[in-house]
Design a protein around this motif. Structure first.
Motif, PDB file in Angstrom:
ATOM      1  N   GLU A 123       0.750  -1.335   0.251  1.00 14.69           N
ATOM      2  CA  GLU A 123      -0.430   0.001  -0.081  1.00 14.69           C
ATOM      3  C   GLU A 123       0.998   1.335   0.093  1.00 14.69           C
ATOM      4  O   GLU A 123       2.162   1.306   0.509  1.00 14.69           O
ATOM      5  CB  GLU A 123      -0.889  -0.292   1.205  1.00 14.69           C
ATOM      6  N   GLU A 124       0.343   2.559  -0.436  1.00 14.89           N
ATOM      7  CA  GLU A 124       0.765   3.582  -0.422  1.00 14.89           C
ATOM      8  C   GLU A 124       1.198   3.565   1.004  1.00 14.89           C
ATOM      9  O   GLU A 124       0.673   3.618   2.139  1.00 14.89           O
ATOM     10  CB  GLU A 124       0.202   4.614  -0.840  1.00 14.89           C
ATOM     11  N   GLY A 125       3.329   4.604   0.584  1.00 16.54           N
ATOM     12  CA  GLY A 125       3.534   5.101   2.409  1.00 16.54           C
ATOM     13  C   GLY A 125       4.165   3.809   2.871  1.00 16.54           C
ATOM     14  O   GLY A 125       5.277   3.868   3.991  1.00 16.54           O
ATOM     15  N   ALA A 234     -18.379   6.060   7.155  1.00 17.54           N
ATOM     16  CA  ALA A 234     -18.963   5.560   8.261  1.00 17.54           C
ATOM     17  C   ALA A 234     -19.073   4.660   9.342  1.00 17.54           C
ATOM     18  O   ALA A 234     -19.060   3.810   9.419  1.00 17.54           O
ATOM     19  CB  ALA A 234     -20.758   4.242   7.731  1.00 17.54           C
ATOM     20  N   GLY A 235     -17.529   5.623   9.911  1.00 16.15           N
ATOM     21  CA  GLY A 235     -16.325   5.473  10.827  1.00 16.15           C
ATOM     22  C   GLY A 235     -15.811   3.758   9.676  1.00 16.15           C
ATOM     23  O   GLY A 235     -15.272   3.359  11.113  1.00 16.15           O
ATOM     24  N   GLU A 236     -15.361   3.957   9.161  1.00 14.16           N
ATOM     25  CA  GLU A 236     -14.429   2.472   8.805  1.00 14.16           C
ATOM     26  C   GLU A 236     -13.935   2.686   7.047  1.00 14.16           C
ATOM     27  O   GLU A 236     -14.695   3.419   6.762  1.00 14.16           O
ATOM     28  CB  GLU A 236     -15.578   0.856   8.160  1.00 14.16           C
ATOM     29  N   ARG A 237     -12.181   2.481   7.660  1.00 11.77           N
ATOM     30  CA  ARG A 237     -11.736   2.733   6.140  1.00 11.77           C
ATOM     31  C   ARG A 237     -11.973   1.922   4.963  1.00 11.77           C
ATOM     32  O   ARG A 237     -11.980   0.597   5.065  1.00 11.77           O
ATOM     33  CB  ARG A 237     -10.562   2.915   6.713  1.00 11.77           C
ATOM     34  N   VAL A 238     -11.894   2.571   4.000  1.00  8.37           N
ATOM     35  CA  VAL A 238     -12.909   1.705   2.448  1.00  8.37           C
ATOM     36  C   VAL A 238     -11.783   1.865   1.619  1.00  8.37           C
ATOM     37  O   VAL A 238     -11.667   0.834   1.026  1.00  8.37           O
ATOM     38  CB  VAL A 238     -14.780   2.550   1.780  1.00  8.37           C
ATOM     39  N   MET A 243      -7.044   2.199  -4.904  1.00  3.67           N
ATOM     40  CA  MET A 243      -8.273   1.693  -5.070  1.00  3.67           C
ATOM     41  C   MET A 243      -8.782   3.252  -6.089  1.00  3.67           C
ATOM     42  O   MET A 243      -8.267   4.142  -5.973  1.00  3.67           O
ATOM     43  CB  MET A 243      -9.292   1.821  -4.642  1.00  3.67           C
ATOM     44  N   SER A 244      -8.749   2.820  -7.427  1.00 10.17           N
ATOM     45  CA  SER A 244      -9.683   4.074  -8.217  1.00 10.17           C
ATOM     46  C   SER A 244     -10.683   5.194  -7.376  1.00 10.17           C
ATOM     47  O   SER A 244     -11.197   4.952  -6.878  1.00 10.17           O
ATOM     48  CB  SER A 244     -10.050   3.313  -9.506  1.00 10.17           C
ATOM     49  N   ASP A 245     -10.572   6.640  -8.221  1.00 11.45           N
ATOM     50  CA  ASP A 245     -11.547   7.161  -8.149  1.00 11.45           C
ATOM     51  C   ASP A 245     -12.811   7.250  -8.189  1.00 11.45           C
ATOM     52  O   ASP A 245     -14.331   7.275  -7.014  1.00 11.45           O
ATOM     53  CB  ASP A 245     -11.256   8.461  -8.754  1.00 11.45           C
TER      54      ASP A 245
END
Length: 258
Positions: A123-125, A234-238, A243-245
């Protein structure tokens, strides 16, 4: 200090514009790069170190004292934390990267740090597993998205650092409305966030921006190990930059991606 560290190019505010760092940063593609010049200059005041390989080997490493790291790790006060490490892809990538890893290790030893830490993953970073540091390093913790916290102990024994255990609570604390969380280190990343927010606004949905502006905020509020870009609904990382825009926008709007 040993010869291998001295042979690396040191990038600092006085030399920044006289080195090829900005060019190499653009050439070594990554979702979380290239870096914003102003962001880097502010980080130099926090102890940021940048080393480059001499041409023709394009490679860069950014690292910081643990207490000023922009990556969410706990128990890192006496460590050096690698913020980013990239080299050109190819059959020699691992051996070329090794020169940069050795430079960070020798910096840590010279200045009396207990360990060197790095976050590995896709993932990024995160530092690509293809540039893994090799022997004498160990995985000390695993995080969401396949992230691995790796460590090289320089002076032991030490209490091993670890990832936060409150990822879900961090995301939930952002509230029920959509949020894009960024660090501001990359102009391209910030532009993506702005574009997604604008498209959501056209559809009648307001997306709040949360920019992590200090290392303390990054360590204590980032909802993902890489920290640079996260969409929370809604309080969750999606998801993040992987992921695409369109996919991220669909999640924000509560739609199924086409």
């Amino acid at each position: 200090m040993s010869r291998s560290l001295r042979d690396l190019v040191t990038v600092s505010p006085p030399t920044f514009d006289r080195t090829a760092f900005a060019w190499v940063d653009r050439q070594l593609s990554a979702a979380h790069a290239p870096y914003e010049r102003d962001w880097l200059m502010a980080r130099f005041e926090e102890g940021l170190q940048i080393r480059m390989l001499h041409p023709p080997d394009p490679g860069i490493v950014l690292f910081q004292p643990g207490r000023l790291s922009w990556r969410p790790i706990e128990g890192l006060d006496d460590a050096v934390v690698v913020h980013d490490l990239r080299v050109s892809d190819g059959p020699e990538a691992r051996s070329v990267a090794r020169r940069l890893w050795e430079g960070v290790e020798e910096f840590g030893q010279f200045y009396g740090f207990s360990s060197v830490l790095a976050l590995m993953g896709e993932e990024e970073g995160l530092v690509s597993p293809g540039f893994a540091p090799g022997r004498r390093w160990m995985t000390v913790d695993e995080g969401p998205g396949g992230a691995r916290l790796t460590a090289r102990v320089l002076h032991g024994p030490i209490a091993l650092p670890h990832f936060p255990s409150d990822w879900r609570a961090r995301a939930a604390s952002l509230g029920p409305d959509p949020v894009i969380q960024t660090t501001g280190e990359s102009g391209a990343t910030e532009a993506r966030a702005a574009q997604i927010c604008a498209r959501a606004a056209e559809a009648g949905v307001h997306v709040r921006r949360e920019r992590l502006t200090t290392p303390e905020l990054a360590r204590h509020r980032a909802v993902s190990p890489g920290a640079t870009f996260s969409v929370v609904v809604a309080g969750e990382r999606v998801g993040g930059l992987e992921m695409s825009d369109d996919t991220l926008l669909a999640a924000i709007l509560g739609q199924s991606p086409e």
